[in-house]
Enzyme design. Structure first.
Site, PDB file in Angstrom:
ATOM      1  N   TYR A 307      21.215  -2.850  50.592  1.00  0.00           N
ATOM      2  CA  TYR A 307      20.216  -3.552  49.786  1.00  0.00           C
ATOM      3  C   TYR A 307      18.826  -3.039  50.132  1.00  0.00           C
ATOM      4  CZ  TYR A 307      17.668  -7.590  47.796  1.00  0.00           C
ATOM      5  OH  TYR A 307      16.825  -8.397  47.071  1.00  0.00           O
ATOM      6  N   CYS A 308      18.065  -2.617  49.106  1.00  0.00           N
ATOM      7  CA  CYS A 308      16.669  -2.208  49.261  1.00  0.00           C
ATOM      8  C   CYS A 308      16.571  -1.063  50.282  1.00  0.00           C
ATOM      9  CB  CYS A 308      15.819  -3.411  49.645  1.00  0.00           C
ATOM     10  SG  CYS A 308      14.036  -3.108  49.651  1.00  0.00           S
ATOM     11  N   LEU A 309      15.759  -1.186  51.317  1.00  0.00           N
ATOM     12  CA  LEU A 309      15.651  -0.135  52.328  1.00  0.00           C
ATOM     13  C   LEU A 309      16.988   0.151  52.983  1.00  0.00           C
ATOM     14  CD1 LEU A 309      12.635  -1.173  52.063  1.00  0.00           C
ATOM     15  CD2 LEU A 309      12.372  -0.519  54.449  1.00  0.00           C
ATOM     16  N   GLY A 311      19.791   0.122  51.534  1.00  0.00           N
ATOM     17  CA  GLY A 311      20.525   1.013  50.640  1.00  0.00           C
ATOM     18  C   GLY A 311      20.075   2.450  50.773  1.00  0.00           C
TER      19      GLY A 311
END
Length: 575
Positions: A307-309, A311
């Site tokens: 998720y986000c960073l 990812g």
């Protein structure tokens, strides 16, 4: 006394760091250069100057004509409509004189400034975007919706209540000032306690190192899918956004669908962690977790979710594993995560060489990037929603937004280590090293197109952190046998936290197979049909098809990795 080179550099950095504390990390030099670039480009464009002058006159005449017409026809269509995301003037009270003239005049002025700050020949794209953004911020300060006498809703409430709304608003303001000054969280967050109200999916911490705790969640079904799932959250936030209340916990949803779920919980770094690197997050975070899971669930490949960073880091790790012929991964899912940073949204406005050097000096002096400094940047990106609408609602109308689990989570911020965050901003945001094949792991470059496992990518329509057209660029980097892209409505957080019971969710989803022709994002959006409901069931079905047969649910932990404590663990509680 003469200073050596190191002392000269330290003095320079100390001065810049001191200034950065006053400017919330924004470089004055970068701002000045942006303004001078625009001013010089405009000065050398007499045709553009004349065109802007003509536009100003036409807009004034247009406003006068509309105001004259609307005086006799209150239902006259406005001469200009707000942008779709602008909700400041939705109240019908804005349709009455003189407030209709005020808000129409403001919108025309906003449109003129957009024309004045964009499209100038010779103006660098980065400066153009920064200038347009800055002009929008200053105009938002001047919006008639922000003031008592020019906001009809506030004015009416003030008159009918005898001004008590302003007195209560002052109490709200003073309460917020005290909470901020004393380092306390906003009122209402005490109703969302970790382990009691949020992050309550049962599980155990089965591994801990300096950087992470690894949580294994307790199965809620007798049998589970053979392949486990590892979730890598962003270290810029606490992991439990994916395990909020039981009704909107992605972790609980997966566990109830018969998946064995592991979650990384990142340490909240302090100044002592200033020298942690991206390599440490890669090794101590994801690789250590994969090694532990392989011991706990042997002979099975592992589905990974970032998720986000988290990812972005997962994509880097998956590329390194593919380069090294390590086939432990079954699939990779990226949630609102970017891999190509050339079009990374308005966050890029804060990323140029001068700005980054300025921010690096601030982090160098502190050892970390503080939570307040990060929060300030994100608030500026959504100033209408996070600053001005709050001022109007809480201080002028005196209506507090009820606290909920997502808002409470949003106040539970984390810090960034100096060295890691500098590497992240410089190598990914500024230089785009990963997308362009220059990012190195174990001193060797990695590239996304080495990944040969199924990829599932989720973007959100209103994402201001990872714009969906940026996440969609994954198609240009990938040589995976299949890439499924799903676009859901909602923003960076609320779009991901999308339980099946959510009443107003929809999504688009399509799979591109190896060899299929590339489809640009706008064409993809136009031709991919909308499907009503949450994206969670569609993704879970995708996972289930690739997770092997059902097997008896495993124990939580083993003799080699005995449970250390109950979820949510200790690291998530660090302040």
């Amino acid at each position: 006394m003469l200073l050596d080179d190191t002392q000269h550099d330290s003095l320079d950095r100390f001065v810049r760091a001191s200034l950065a504390r006053l400017t919330l990390g924004i470089s004055p030099a970068s701002v000045v250069l942006t303004y001078l670039d625009w001013l010089s480009s405009l000065a050398l464009s007499p045709g553009s100057q004349a065109h802007l002058g003509q536009k100003a006159v036409k807009k004034q005449l247009r406003l006068v004509q509309w105001a004259s017409h609307s005086a006799f026809d209150p239902n006259a269509a406005p001469c200009i409509d707000p942008l779709p995301q602008d909700r400041r003037f939705k109240d019908p009270a804005w349709r009455h004189f003189p407030f209709n003239v005020l808000y129409q005049s403001f919108l025309l002025q906003q449109q003129w400034w957009y024309n004045a700050t964009t499209g100038l020949r010779g103006l660098s794209p980065h400066h153009e975007q920064a200038l347009e953004f800055g002009a929008r911020q200053w105009l938002d300060v001047l919006s008639p919706s922000n003031y008592v006498l020019t906001n009809p809703t506030v004015l009416e409430k003030t008159l009918t209540s005898g001004g008590t709304n302003l007195l209560r608003g002052m109490e709200h303001w003073w309460e917020d000032v005290q909470n901020q000054g004393l380092g306390r969280k906003p009122a209402g967050t005490e109703d969302f306690v970790l382990g009691r109200d949020v992050a309550i999916t049962p599980g155990k911490v089965v591994y801990r190192n300096h950087l992470i705790e690894l949580i294994q969640y307790t199965p809620s079904t007798k049998d589970v899918h053979a392949m486990p799932i590892l979730i890598v959250p962003a270290w810029i936030m606490k992991y439990y956004i994916l395990d909020l209340s039981p009704h909107n916990s992605l972790v609980k949803y997966l566990v109830d669908q018969g998946h064995t779920v592991f979650m990384i919980s990142w340490r909240n770094p302090t100044e002592e962690d200033r020298d942690l690197r991206m390599d440490d997050y890669h090794q101590q975070g994801i690789l250590d977790s994969l090694n532990v899971i392989a011991q706990l669930i042997p002979d099975q490949k592992i589905h990974t979710v970032g998720y986000c960073l988290g990812g972005t880091l997962l994509a880097i790790t998956a590329s390194a594993l593919a380069r090294d012929k390590d086939d432990r991964l079954a699939s990779m899912t990226l949630l609102a995560a970017q891999t190509d940073f050339r079009e990374a949204g308005e966050l890029m406005l804060f990323i140029d060489e001068k700005q980054l050097a300025f921010l690096e000096d601030l982090m160098w002096a502190q050892g970390i990037l503080d939570t307040k400094q990060m929060a300030g940047a994100f608030q500026i990106l959504r100033s209408n929603d996070l600053i001005w609408s709050r001022i109007v609602n809480e201080y002028l109308l005196a209506t507090r937004q009820p606290m909920n689990d997502l808002l409470a989570w949003n106040t539970d911020a984390t810090r960034m280590p100096y060295r890691m965050h500098s590497e992240y901003l410089r190598q990914l945001f500024l230089n785009n090293d990963f997308a362009e094949g220059r990012f190195r792991v174990d001193d060797r470059p990695v590239t996304f197109n080495d990944i040969q496992i199924p990829v599932f990518c989720v973007g959100t329509e209103w994402d201001h952190v990872a714009p969906w057209r940026s996440t969609y660029k994954l198609h240009l980097l990938s040589d995976a046998p299949e890439v499924t892209f799903l676009l859901t409505n909602g923003g960076h957080n609320a779009g991901i936290v999308s339980p099946p019971e959510h009443p107003s969710r929809h999504y688009r989803m399509a799979t591109a197979l190896d060899g299929d022709p590339y489809i640009d994002p706008d064409s993809w959006f136009e031709h991919t049909p909308i499907q009503e409901g949450s994206w969670w069931p569609a993704w879970q079905e995708w996972l289930m098809e690739r997770s092997g047969p059902l097997v008896p649910a495993p124990d939580t932990g083993t003799k080699a990795y005995p449970p250390l404590e109950d979820a949510p663990g200790s690291y998530v509680r660090q302040i």
